[in-house]
Design a protein around this motif. Structure first.
Motif, PDB file in Angstrom:
ATOM      1  N   ALA A 190     163.171  28.461 111.110  1.00 48.20           N
ATOM      2  CA  ALA A 190     163.509  30.366 112.318  1.00 48.20           C
ATOM      3  C   ALA A 190     163.341  31.011 111.278  1.00 48.20           C
ATOM      4  O   ALA A 190     164.590  30.589 110.590  1.00 48.20           O
ATOM      5  CB  ALA A 190     164.392  29.767 113.331  1.00 48.20           C
ATOM      6  N   PRO A 191     163.469  32.097 111.032  1.00 47.76           N
ATOM      7  CA  PRO A 191     163.635  33.390 110.555  1.00 47.76           C
ATOM      8  C   PRO A 191     165.312  33.390 110.369  1.00 47.76           C
ATOM      9  O   PRO A 191     165.615  33.345 111.586  1.00 47.76           O
ATOM     10  CB  PRO A 191     162.811  34.316 111.057  1.00 47.76           C
ATOM     11  CG  PRO A 191     162.279  33.995 112.219  1.00 47.76           C
ATOM     12  CD  PRO A 191     162.321  32.868 111.962  1.00 47.76           C
ATOM     13  N   THR A 192     165.462  33.800 109.371  1.00 47.61           N
ATOM     14  CA  THR A 192     166.964  34.211 109.654  1.00 47.61           C
ATOM     15  C   THR A 192     167.679  34.474 110.538  1.00 47.61           C
ATOM     16  O   THR A 192     168.983  34.200 111.154  1.00 47.61           O
ATOM     17  CB  THR A 192     167.415  35.193 107.983  1.00 47.61           C
ATOM     18  OG1 THR A 192     166.896  34.578 106.777  1.00 47.61           O
ATOM     19  CG2 THR A 192     168.931  34.441 107.913  1.00 47.61           C
ATOM     20  N   TRP A 193     166.862  35.900 110.850  1.00 51.72           N
ATOM     21  CA  TRP A 193     167.468  37.172 111.898  1.00 51.72           C
ATOM     22  C   TRP A 193     167.873  36.001 112.808  1.00 51.72           C
ATOM     23  O   TRP A 193     168.266  36.438 114.060  1.00 51.72           O
ATOM     24  CB  TRP A 193     166.601  38.151 111.850  1.00 51.72           C
ATOM     25  CG  TRP A 193     165.259  37.704 112.412  1.00 51.72           C
ATOM     26  CD1 TRP A 193     164.074  37.668 111.692  1.00 51.72           C
ATOM     27  CD2 TRP A 193     165.019  38.151 113.598  1.00 51.72           C
ATOM     28  NE1 TRP A 193     163.207  37.963 112.282  1.00 51.72           N
ATOM     29  CE2 TRP A 193     163.572  37.286 113.674  1.00 51.72           C
ATOM     30  CE3 TRP A 193     165.101  38.086 115.108  1.00 51.72           C
ATOM     31  CZ2 TRP A 193     162.760  37.729 114.786  1.00 51.72           C
ATOM     32  CZ3 TRP A 193     163.975  37.452 115.965  1.00 51.72           C
ATOM     33  CH2 TRP A 193     162.307  37.589 116.099  1.00 51.72           C
ATOM     34  N   LYS A 194     166.470  34.880 113.532  1.00 50.38           N
ATOM     35  CA  LYS A 194     165.964  34.642 114.791  1.00 50.38           C
ATOM     36  C   LYS A 194     168.146  33.696 115.128  1.00 50.38           C
ATOM     37  O   LYS A 194     168.167  33.665 115.905  1.00 50.38           O
ATOM     38  CB  LYS A 194     165.485  33.822 114.596  1.00 50.38           C
ATOM     39  CG  LYS A 194     164.861  33.280 116.110  1.00 50.38           C
ATOM     40  CD  LYS A 194     163.153  32.761 116.557  1.00 50.38           C
ATOM     41  CE  LYS A 194     162.325  33.552 117.518  1.00 50.38           C
ATOM     42  NZ  LYS A 194     161.523  33.108 117.585  1.00 50.38           N
ATOM     43  N   VAL A 195     167.992  32.370 114.014  1.00 54.56           N
ATOM     44  CA  VAL A 195     169.286  32.273 113.833  1.00 54.56           C
ATOM     45  C   VAL A 195     170.346  32.912 114.543  1.00 54.56           C
ATOM     46  O   VAL A 195     171.389  31.970 115.001  1.00 54.56           O
ATOM     47  CB  VAL A 195     169.460  31.577 112.226  1.00 54.56           C
ATOM     48  CG1 VAL A 195     170.223  30.861 112.604  1.00 54.56           C
ATOM     49  CG2 VAL A 195     167.843  30.343 112.309  1.00 54.56           C
ATOM     50  N   PHE A 196     171.062  33.911 113.479  1.00 53.51           N
ATOM     51  CA  PHE A 196     171.265  34.992 113.487  1.00 53.51           C
ATOM     52  C   PHE A 196     171.954  35.656 115.264  1.00 53.51           C
ATOM     53  O   PHE A 196     172.620  34.993 115.941  1.00 53.51           O
ATOM     54  CB  PHE A 196     171.056  35.986 112.826  1.00 53.51           C
ATOM     55  CG  PHE A 196     172.366  37.531 112.774  1.00 53.51           C
ATOM     56  CD1 PHE A 196     173.758  36.460 111.734  1.00 53.51           C
ATOM     57  CD2 PHE A 196     172.883  38.005 113.390  1.00 53.51           C
ATOM     58  CE1 PHE A 196     174.681  37.150 111.903  1.00 53.51           C
ATOM     59  CE2 PHE A 196     173.971  38.798 113.248  1.00 53.51           C
ATOM     60  CZ  PHE A 196     174.913  38.440 112.193  1.00 53.51           C
TER      61      PHE A 196
END
Ligand SMILES: Nc1ncnc2c1ncn2[C@@H]1O[C@H](COP(=O)(O)OP(=O)(O)OP(=O)(O)O)[C@@H](O)[C@H]1O
Ligand SMILES: [Mg+2]
Lengths: 253, 252
Positions: B159-165
């Protein structure tokens, strides 16, 4: 297939270096179910993380399906020692999380999520929040989450440790079904447990580890007939293997 | 549910009513003069009287409080996100924010007046200044206090960072932010009134200052009553929002 070659892991803690693993070498064949037993703190969770590519080892090399592991590997189902569900999501949405994280359309997995929850006896709890479930139920939900995308490789860290003996036995049988016991489409599973009988019941081979720093004390092949059933536990061979592993574990290192 | 809530609040309501009765009945007996301690009835009469343009003052003070609250919330969340996002930003920003937070806001008020002149804006800014800090801290804490395993899960599925965020960190921070906003709600009231004490042409704080110079104590108490009504309404609204948006966290 997993190849571990000379794996060492030293944590650099504030209090100084902690050597968790030393010179671990064994392989797990494709479609094999290998159980990992060892005393608390011998590095079992650490080893699973290293296999998953979530932490780099400080020595040695890991390869999964012929490729060196240098970053998190794809297509793996992880069950952690604690359930770690998202507190704000209903159980079914927790189970669907991997689909979202992997960029898939979660609505296509809804039916499967429901099936998995029913499989582990949580059919009626999909709409509940995690805190409305007991620890053991949460752990079962975490198992469903790991199975959602039907990964060919499962890394499981004491998934049934928080369950009562009866539920644990039931879920062991369920796990063997999920694994594909008796078919040639089996998953590969590395299963960490504190329970020697559980390891013997499930595994093709049991890797026994020494106290910290964790090394491989012995790899015990479990040649009990499959499919394993409740009767397996009553057999003389089962008792003998359990005893053998017990002896290895209590042998002074 | 309703009945249970009622029963839960019964003790505090009873105590409140008892205090009101004592307050109404005791001062006349002890011959305490009204300009020292007006009776509740006199306070309510003053609060509803048309001789003071309450709606204007209420409006001004409410704008200062709500505006300051909204500004503190927005700026606090933005700064908290920045701090959680990058350790470099955190190292640069945190000492500065701590410094700003330790400044006595009452002492800053005359400066705002000097720079911005009379009006709603300086008082709104003081309200914001006094209430933003807990939001910054709680936002940053809520975004970072996430189980390692959950972050591992994100990495395992690429998962890309923005999605985890978006899916893990932000919802995790929500109850933290909401509980900080409760503090901000009370702080914004203090800030707005402090600002009005220092300088203002309208507002409930100004009413108190004027009433004090005229020894018109019932009006001062009436202004206090209105202030507490705004404060309680805002606090209650934040509490409801917390129950609505973060029912999984028991913030009381
Ligand atoms: N992040 C870390 N930093 C420092 N030391 C660590 C860290 N994680 C684990 N350790 C140390 O490494 C050793 C192995 O830990 P690990 O969690 O892998 O053990 P384990 O075999 O899974 O134990 P258990 O059966 O109790 O779960 C322990 O001694 C632990 O203190
Ligand atoms: Mg462990």
């Amino acid at each position: 297939m997993i190849v571990l070659d000379g794996i060492g892991m030293t944590y650099l803690a504030d209090s100084g270096p902690v050597e968790a693993l030393r010179d671990i070498a064994f392989t797990v064949d494709r479609g094999e179910l290998v159980a990992l037993v060892g005393p608390s703190g011998c590095g079992k969770s650490t080893l699973l993380r290293i296999i998953a590519g979530l932490r780099p080892a400080t020595a040695g090399r890991v390869a999964v399906d012929g490729r060196s592991v240098t970053r998190p590997i794809a297509a793996v189902g992880m069950v952690f020692q604690a359930p770690v569900l998202l507190k704000w999501r209903r159980i079914v949405d927790n189970v669907l999380l991997p689909a979202e994280l992997a960029g898939l359309n979660p609505s296509e997995y809804r039916a499967r999520a429901g099936d998995l929850l029913r499989l582990v006896g949580l059919g009626d709890f999909g709409d509940k929040l995690p805190r409305e479930l007991s620890g053991g139920m949460q752990q079962r939900a975490a198992l469903c989450r790991a199975l959602l995308l039907d990964p060919p490789l499962l890394l499981m860290d004491e998934p049934f440790g928080a369950l009562d003996a009866m539920t644990r036995d039931e879920l062991n049988l369920e796990l063997l079904r999920v694994w594909g016991e008796g078919s040639d489409q089996r998953k590969t599973i590395v299963f960490v447990t504190h329970s020697i009988p559980e390891a013997v019941f499930l595994a093709d081979r049991v890797v026994v580890m020494t106290p910290r720093p964790g090394r491989v004390a012995s790899v015990v092949p479990i040649r009990l007939p499959r499919p394993r059933t409740t009767a397996t536990r009553a057999s003389a061979d089962f008792g003998a293997l359990t005893l053998q592993i017990h002896d290895i574990l209590s042998r002074p290192a | 549910m309703k009945v249970r809530a009622l029963r839960r609040h019964t003790p505090s309501l009873l105590l409140f009513a008892a205090l009101l009765v004592i307050w109404q009945l005791v001062p006349p007996v002890l011959k305490i003069r009204e300009y020292l301690l007006p009776a509740p009835a006199a306070v309510v009469r003053a609060a509803l009287s048309f001789s003071i343009p309450w709606h204007t003052h209420l409006w001004v003070t409410a704008i200062e409080i709500l505006g300051g609250f909204a500004l503190a919330g927005a700026a606090g969340v933005a700064l908290g996100v920045a701090i959680a996002w990058s350790p470099t930003i955190a190292r640069a920003l945190v000492p500065f924010l701590v410094f700003v937070n330790t400044l006595p806001k009452v002492a800053v008020a005359p400066l705002f007046l000097l720079w911005l002149g009379y009006g709603i804006l300086p008082n709104l800014l003081i309200a914001a200044l006094i209430g933003f800090f807990p939001v910054v801290i709680n936002t940053a804490v809520g975004l970072t206090q996430v189980d390692d395993e959950l972050l591992d899960l994100g990495r395992a599925f690429g998962a890309p960072t923005w999605k985890v965020f978006l899916k893990i960190r932000l919802p995790n921070a929500l109850p933290y932010v909401l509980s900080a906003l409760k503090i901000t709600a009370t702080a914004a009231v203090v800030g707005a009134i402090v600002g009005e004490f220092v300088a203002s042409q309208a507002g409930l704080g100004m009413v108190i200052v004027n009433a004090q110079t005229n020894l018109n104590t019932p009006v001062a108490f009436a202004a206090l009553l209105w202030i507490s009504i705004i404060g309680l309404a805002l606090y209650g609204a934040v509490g409801l929002a917390a129950r609505w948006w973060a029912p999984w966290a028991d913030t009381t």
